[in-house]
Write a protein that holds these residues in place. Structure first.
Motif, short mmCIF file in Angstrom:
data_model
loop_
_atom_site.label_atom_id
_atom_site.label_comp_id
_atom_site.label_asym_id
_atom_site.label_seq_id
_atom_site.Cartn_x
_atom_site.Cartn_y
_atom_site.Cartn_z
N UNK A 1 20.27 12.07 -31.09
CA UNK A 1 21.42 11.87 -30.20
C UNK A 1 21.06 11.89 -28.73
N UNK A 2 20.09 12.73 -28.34
CA UNK A 2 19.73 12.85 -26.94
C UNK A 2 18.84 11.72 -26.44
N UNK A 3 18.38 10.87 -27.35
CA UNK A 3 17.59 9.70 -26.95
C UNK A 3 18.36 8.41 -27.18
N UNK B 1 17.71 2.84 -27.71
CA UNK B 1 17.15 4.19 -27.52
C UNK B 1 16.21 4.19 -26.32
N UNK B 2 15.99 5.38 -25.77
CA UNK B 2 15.09 5.53 -24.63
C UNK B 2 13.96 6.49 -25.01
N UNK B 3 12.80 6.39 -24.34
CA UNK B 3 11.65 7.24 -24.66
C UNK B 3 11.76 8.61 -24.00
N UNK B 4 12.91 9.24 -24.16
CA UNK B 4 13.16 10.52 -23.48
C UNK B 4 14.36 11.18 -24.15
N UNK B 5 14.27 12.49 -24.39
CA UNK B 5 15.39 13.23 -24.95
C UNK B 5 16.13 13.93 -23.81
#
Length: 230
Positions: free
Chosen positions: A175-177, A219-223
């Motif tokens: 969820x955070x990414x 999605x992104x490469x970061x949480x």
């Protein structure tokens, strides 16, 4: 003229007056919005500069009812938008994150509320929630559905990736990414109890978003962990 002179620096970095697109990237992290007696919604605190006659009004993502409840109880400052109205050039950014400009054409997308940078006045926003949120320990449990025709600007940490969802291949994400997904998808929030037992209660990986059907997920490469405000 020296490559490193002040004159050279200004010439290289100055605003390009020949560009007048409505939503326009000045740099990968800086969005320029050209207003002509109209208004846009932009994330609170995102204004880094403007030229012209532009006024700002702070307002919540939604007014009244459940919108106010969600804004106060769950979303914190990340869900709040300001109205920028007038004529001139508005520059907005968010913590050095990369800006992605999208043009909706009678379409809809869902975006993590903290990742919305700005959107056109012609685009409607509606806060929605996942069906199972009781176990969520961090932020990012809400999303905003943007629908209609107009410009939308969202932000990502680094270069994002689009994962395609098909009926035979659901997609699972942290969820955070997770930044955004196509508006026709209805994700489920799942808890991985075995993983939770293995690594302890503090990790976000115990929760996953499951996307089924036909569409896409960004999605992104970061949480990114979001902090609620009291």
């Amino acid at each position: 003229m020296s490559e490193y002179s002040l004159e050279s620096f200004v010439a290289k970095r100055r605003q390009n007056d020949a560009e007048h697109d409505y939503f326009e990237l000045e740099t990968p992290q800086l969005l320029e919005i050209n207003l002509n007696n109209q208004f846009v919604w932009a994330k609170n605190g995102s204004m880094v500069g403007y030229v012209g006659n532009i006024k700002f009004e702070r307002e919540g993502m939604l007014s009244g009812g459940i919108g106010n409840f969600l804004k106060k109880s769950l979303t914190g400052e990340g869900a709040k938008l300001m109205k920028a109205k007038g004529t001139g050039r508005l520059y907005v950014a968010d913590g050095g994150k990369k800006v992605q400009i999208l043009q909706l054409n009678n379409e809809s997308i869902c975006v993590n509320g903290n990742d919305i940078l700005a959107h056109d006045q012609t685009v409607n926003n509606q806060i929605t929630m996942l069906k199972s949120v009781a176990g969520m320990m961090s932020g990012g449990i809400f999303q905003v559905k943007l629908s209609g025709t107009g410009h939308v600007a969202i932000t990502t940490h680094g270069d994002p990736l689009v994962l395609m969802v098909t009926p035979d291949k659901p997609v699972f994400t942290d969820p955070n990414a997770t930044v955004a997904w196509s508006g026709n998808l209805s994700p489920e929030l799942k808890s991985n109890m075995s993983f939770k037992s293995f690594i302890g209660r503090g990790s976000g990986e115990e929760y996953q978003m499951k996307f089924s059907g036909e569409g896409w997920v960004l999605i992104q490469p970061y949480e990114e962990v979001y902090f609620q405000q009291s």
